[in-house]
Design an enzyme around this catalytic site. Structure first.
Site, PDB file in Angstrom:
ATOM      1  N   GLY A   1      43.072  32.774  65.417  1.00 38.62           N
ATOM      2  CA  GLY A   1      42.207  33.511  64.572  1.00 38.62           C
ATOM      3  C   GLY A   1      40.614  33.592  64.927  1.00 38.62           C
ATOM      4  O   GLY A   1      39.892  34.183  64.322  1.00 38.62           O
TER       5      GLY A   1
ATOM      6  N   CYS B   1      43.511  34.892  79.768  1.00 40.51           N
ATOM      7  CA  CYS B   1      42.730  33.617  80.214  1.00 40.51           C
ATOM      8  C   CYS B   1      43.342  33.042  81.600  1.00 40.51           C
ATOM      9  O   CYS B   1      43.635  32.128  81.834  1.00 40.51           O
ATOM     10  CB  CYS B   1      42.612  32.364  78.993  1.00 40.51           C
TER      11      CYS B   1
END
Length: 445
Positions: free
Chosen positions: A113, A231
Site C-alpha cells: 500500500g 526494483c
C-alpha cells in the site's frame, strides 16, 4: 554479501567501470524512509514536530530519511496515519506519475500500500483510486493501510488484471504498475532475496510483466499515462519488457523522465526511461518507464453506481445528528450489514472480487449504527462534535491504543479519540470513562 557469480557477471557487463562503486554500496548500508500523509499533515508540519531526525528525499516532496535506530512504527503518530514507512527509492514511481486532482487512477499491483497511499495523497480526496492486488492475503494488508491513511475515495480489490480490463475498459486516466520482478535492486535492503534469484525467477517475472502490461493497454483512456516500475536492474525485465510492449502497441509512446537527483537514463534505445542505482543516490535500485496512450478504439462507458437513501440508513442519520457537524456527501450504499460512502463516478463492480468499495462508515444493526475504525481514520477533528484530544505525552494515548478503558471528559455517547488533533479511533463516553472501541486487530503490541 554473497552474491551469485552469474549475477555479478551480469552487473559487471551492465555497469562497466561503475561496478566497483556498486559493490561498495553494500558496505554503506541501507537508507530508511518515511513519507508524510498529506491527507492529514504536510511534510513541513511533520518535520517541525521534531519527533524524528528527518531529512528530505530529493525526488519525493513529502518523503524523508530517518535514522535507522529510530522506531517510527512505535509512535502514536504512526497509529494516527500521519506517515507511511517506505524505502526512499520506492517513493519514485508514484512521485513520477503525473497525477492531477480528479483523476481516475489504478494501482494494479498495490500491496502492501505504499504507492496507493502516496497516490491517494496526491489526489487529495478527489477523483477515484482503485487499488488491486491479486493476492487476497496481501490485499488485506493493503486494505488496512488504506484505512490507516484515512482514504475515503478508494476501491480495494483482489482480482486478475485481465478481469479488471474486461470490466473497466478505457476507464482510467492514470495507471501505476509496480510489476513483480526478480528484486535485484533490493539485495542490500533484503539480503534474503538473493537466495531466490536465478534464471527461472527471471523468466517467470518476464512472463508476468508481459501479461500485466498487456492487460493495462485497454484499461487506459486516450491521452492517459502508465508508469511501469520494477526494483530490479535486469534489462530483460526493464527495457526489453517496455520494448516488447511498444512493439505490440504502437498506440503508446514513451514520455521522457527528467534525469536529476541521481536518476540516470535507461539503456539505449530507451533513454527516456530512468534507472536508479544505489551507488548514485541515497536509496535502492529501481527502474521507471512512463508511457502515454496516443489513441484508442472507443468503447461504451462503464455504468456507475447510483445512490438511494433507504429506511435502514436512518440509524446513521440519527448517529450523524448526535456526533457529526454535518452529513458526509456522496453515494450511500449498503453491502451486507455495512454502510459505505462511495465517491461520484464509482463503477459497478459486480463479478469482481472487491474487498472495499469507498469509505466504510460502519455497520447497521437492528435499530442502531456502529461506526467503523475506517470511518474514524477518514474524519478530521473539526468534523466531529464529541472529541477527546490527548497530548502526545499523555499516558492515556498508549493505554487507549492497547484497548484499555481510559478516563476522559465530555458528553456521554460516541466520541472521537485524538492525539494532538489527529484521530485514532472511537470510544463511548459513559460518566467520564471512555469505553474503548479501537479496532481489536490494530491494538498496540
Amino acid at each position: 554479501m554473497n552474491l551469485p557469480l552469474e549475477y555479478m557477471e551480469k552487473m559487471k557487463a551492465l555497469l562497466g567501470k561503475e561496478y566497483d562503486d556498486y559493490i561498495a554500496s553494500f558496505d554503506a548500508g541501507r537508507f530508511y524512509g518515511l513519507r508524510a500523509n498529506t491527507l492529514k499533515i504536510s511534510g513541513e508540519e511533520l518535520q517541525e514536530k521534531g519527533v524524528f531526525s528527518l531529512s528530505p528525499v530529493a525526488w519525493c516532496p513529502t518523503g524523508f530519511y530517518y535514522e535507522g535506530e529510530e522506531r517510527p512504527a512505535k509512535h502514536p503518530y504512526y497509529h494516527a496515519g500521519l506517515y507511511y514507512l517506505q524505502e526512499p527509492s520506492a517513493m519514485s514511481p508514484a512521485a513520477t506519475l503525473p497525477i492531477e486532482e480528479g483523476d481516475i487512477v489504478l494501482d494494479l499491483c498495490a500491496a502492501p500500500g505504499g504507492k496507493t497511499t502516496q497516490l491517494a495523497a496526491r489526489l487529495n480526496g478527489t477523483g477515484l483510486l482503485v487499488a488491486n492486488d491479486i493476492s487476497a492475503g496481501r490485499a488485506k494488508t493493503l486494505l488496512k493501510n488504506v484505512e490507516l491513511a484515512g482514504i475515503r475515495n478508494a476501491i480495494v480489490m483482489s482480482e486478475t488484471p485481465e478481469k479488471i480490463a474486461n470490466r473497466l475498459p478505457e476507464f482510467f486516466d492514470k495507471i501505476l504498475v509496480d510489476a513483480p520482478c526478480s528484486g535485484e535492486g533490493m539485495f542490500r535492503k533484503e539480503p534474503d532475496m538473493v537466495k531466490s534469484w536465478d534464471a527461472k525467477m527471471l523468466e517467470f517475472c518476464r512472463t508476468e510483466q508481459a501479461k500485466i502490461l498487456e492487460a493495462c493497454a485497454p484499461m487506459l483512456k486516450e491521452g492517459g499515462m502508465l508508469l511501469y516500475s520494477t526494483c530490479t536492474f535486469s534489462p530483460e525485465e526493464n527495457e526489453k519488457s517496455i520494448g516488447d510492449f511498444l512493439e505490440n502497441h504502437p498506440e503508446f509512446e514513451l514520455v521522457p523522465i527528467e534525469k536529476k537527483n541521481g536518476f540516470v537514463s535507461g539503456l539505449a534505445p530507451f533513454e527516456a526511461c530512468a534507472r536508479l542505482y544505489p551507488h548514485k543516490l541515497k536509496g535502492e535500485g529501481h527502474f521507471l518507464a512512463l508511457l502515454r496512450k496516443k489513441g484508442c478504439k472507443g468503447v461504451k462507458s462503464v455504468p456507475a453506481e447510483e445512490g438511494k437513501w433507504t429506511k435502514q440508513m436512518d440509524a446513521f442519520a440519527d448517529f450523524a445528528k448526535d456526533v457529526l457537524k454535518e452529513m458526509p456527501k456522496g453515494i450511500y450504499k449498503i453491502y451486507g450489514d455495512g454502510l459505505y460512502l462511495l465517491p461520484e463516478g464509482t463503477p459497478k463492480l459486480d463479478k469482481l472480487r472487491v474487498l472495499r468499495t469507498g469509505w466504510l462508515l460502519g455497520t447497521l444493526k437492528k435499530d442502531r449504527f456502529e461506526p467503523s475504525q475506517a470511518f474514524a481514520m477518514g474524519l478530521k477533528k473539526e468534523e466531529v462534535k464529541n472529541v477527546v484530544d490527548f497530548s502526545l505525552e499523555d499516558d492515556r494515548v498508549i493505554r487507549y491504543l492497547k484497548g484499555e478503558t481510559v478516563e476522559g471528559e465530555g458528553k456521554d455517547g460516541w466520541t472521537l479519540v485524538c492525539v494532538e488533533g489527529f484521530p485514532l479511533g472511537w470510544a463511548k463516553m459513559q460518566k467520564g470513562r471512555l469505553k474503548n472501541k479501537y479496532a481489536v486487530s490494530w491494538k498496540w503490541e
